[in-house]
Design an enzyme around this catalytic site. Structure first.
Site, PDB file in Angstrom:
ATOM      1  N   CYS A  28      24.003  22.092  29.522  1.00 53.55           N
ATOM      2  CA  CYS A  28      24.786  21.004  28.841  1.00 53.55           C
ATOM      3  C   CYS A  28      23.743  20.629  27.437  1.00 53.55           C
ATOM      4  CB  CYS A  28      25.043  19.802  29.349  1.00 53.55           C
ATOM      5  SG  CYS A  28      25.263  18.366  28.362  1.00 53.55           S
TER       6      CYS A  28
ATOM      7  N   TRP B 111      29.739  16.583  38.033  1.00 54.23           N
ATOM      8  CA  TRP B 111      28.540  17.724  38.172  1.00 54.23           C
ATOM      9  C   TRP B 111      28.197  17.700  39.752  1.00 54.23           C
ATOM     10  CZ3 TRP B 111      27.052  20.926  34.175  1.00 54.23           C
ATOM     11  CH2 TRP B 111      27.478  20.488  33.016  1.00 54.23           C
TER      12      TRP B 111
ATOM     13  N   THR C 223      28.920  12.110  33.202  1.00 53.99           N
ATOM     14  CA  THR C 223      28.103  13.061  32.293  1.00 53.99           C
ATOM     15  C   THR C 223      26.636  13.043  32.517  1.00 53.99           C
ATOM     16  OG1 THR C 223      27.962  11.175  30.665  1.00 53.99           O
ATOM     17  CG2 THR C 223      29.835  12.355  30.468  1.00 53.99           C
ATOM     18  N   VAL C 224      26.186  14.090  32.014  1.00 56.57           N
ATOM     19  CA  VAL C 224      24.467  14.214  31.939  1.00 56.57           C
ATOM     20  C   VAL C 224      24.230  14.193  30.535  1.00 56.57           C
ATOM     21  CG1 VAL C 224      24.334  15.643  34.038  1.00 56.57           C
ATOM     22  CG2 VAL C 224      25.096  16.807  32.030  1.00 56.57           C
TER      23      VAL C 224
ATOM     24  N   TYR D 210      32.275  21.332  18.716  1.00 55.03           N
ATOM     25  CA  TYR D 210      33.495  20.908  19.842  1.00 55.03           C
ATOM     26  C   TYR D 210      34.818  20.727  19.185  1.00 55.03           C
ATOM     27  CZ  TYR D 210      29.982  20.706  23.594  1.00 55.03           C
ATOM     28  OH  TYR D 210      28.967  20.994  24.344  1.00 55.03           O
TER      29      TYR D 210
END
Length: 341
Positions: free
Chosen positions: A49, A82, A116-117, A180
């Site tokens: 990521c 994740w 999220t990370v 993105y």
């Protein structure tokens, strides 16, 4: 994160990123209930990521390894979370979790958004503190200053903050998130609008960096960290997978040299796992790449070639020093990086 069906593309047109993160901060005065305290927090990342990559680079550059431990998720995730599939037994050895989702639910049992990370987790309670990645790295520079290594660089110096913030706004909107907007566009019109906006900014960056080694000032700053994590993913992923294909990074002379300069700087290239990067995008985004086939290329040897950027002057770490080599447990597998060659 994708929706439950694993879809990322917006069929209605433009991609819009959900930027509602957990804004709790870890500060010297503990005003949000989480004071700076070495050993208390765990930074959870995935090497795949780009947003998480920022935090791992800043942690390395500032020498916060003893103060903040590191948990590394695998390169892929499902619609839920994740996972810690790289660890023995598939559990994070400190948190005991199989999924990062467990840390979010420990604090917010009905947490409604994507998991999220990067995420900073309070180890005593096992609860997530924040996943607000833009603020996270700023706080690592400012709030954790007393725990930086000797010789740590100033990544967010006070006299340059206004300019750093301005550059970061342009880079996030048009480049970091711009790739993105290209890749997840659901119509030709939305894609071309994002594509034009992206390459307008890439040309602006090339012009800016043609005469100066770093984005702001004559040393590495937060701005360079934020641009680098997109550039290093350009040829392996964004050029083909996200259709950002006016040029490869290797065909943009200024930005290619700039990216190589940073890659060869301790703390940058030694956090990059090209295998994880490719596996994440090509395996997870099945609405773009239905087969899940991961490309074998590109060749990586070029990352170690001379860049010539030192002729522009500048001092990477200012009055500071490079960080020491990564901890053994944090070394990228040799087969995933050209640095082992």
């Amino acid at each position: 994160m994708a929706d439950e069906g694993g879809k990322y593309v917006n069929p209605g047109g433009e991609f819009s990123r959900d930027q509602n993160y957990i804004t709790t901060r870890i500060t010297r005065d503990g005003r949000d209930g989480y004071p700076v305290e070495p050993g208390r927090y765990r930074l959870v990342v995935s090497r795949a990521c780009p947003w998480a990559n920022r935090s791992s680079i800043v942690r390395r550059l500032l020498g916060l390894e003893d103060a903040i431990s590191l948990g590394i998720c695998g390169p892929t995730h499902d619609a839920r979370s994740w996972t810690f599939d790289l660890d023995p037994g598939g559990r994070d050895p400190v948190l005991g979790y199989e999924r990062l989702q467990e840390a979010f639910f420990a604090r917010f049992p009905d947490y409604p958004r994507g998991i999220t990370v990067p995420a900073l987790v309070d180890v005593p309670t096992g609860a997530v503190v924040t996943n607000d990645f833009p603020q996270m790295t700023i706080d690592l520079s400012l709030e954790w200053a007393e725990h930086h290594r000797e010789g740590a660089p100033l990544l967010y110096p006070e006299h340059l903050r206004e300019e750093i913030d301005e550059v970061n706004r342009h880079v996030f909107r048009d480049v970091n998130n711009g790739v993105y907007r290209c890749g997840f566009a659901g119509t030709q019109q939305a894609y071309e609008k994002a594509y034009d906006r992206l390459f307008h900014r890439m040309d602006w960056l090339s012009e800016r960096l043609a005469g100066q080694r770093y984005l702001v000032g004559d040393t590495i700053t937060e701005a360079d960290v934020r641009l680098f994590t997109t550039l290093v993913r350009w040829d392996p992923v964004y050029h083909g997978h996200f259709k950002c294909n006016r040029q490869k990074l290797t065909e943009m002379p200024v930005l290619w040299a700039y990216a190589r300069d940073l890659f060869q700087t301790p703390g940058f290239g030694d956090t990059i796992d090209f295998d994880h990067i490719k596996r994440h995008y090509y395996e997870v985004h099945r609405d773009i790449n239905p087969t899940g086939v991961v490309p074998k290329g590109p060749e990586l040897d070029g990352w170690l070639t001379p860049h010539g950027r030192e002729e522009l002057g500048g001092r990477p770490f200012g009055d500071g020093t490079p960080p020491p080599p990564p901890r053994p447990a944090e070394v990228v597998p040799p087969e995933h990086t050209p640095l082992a060659a």
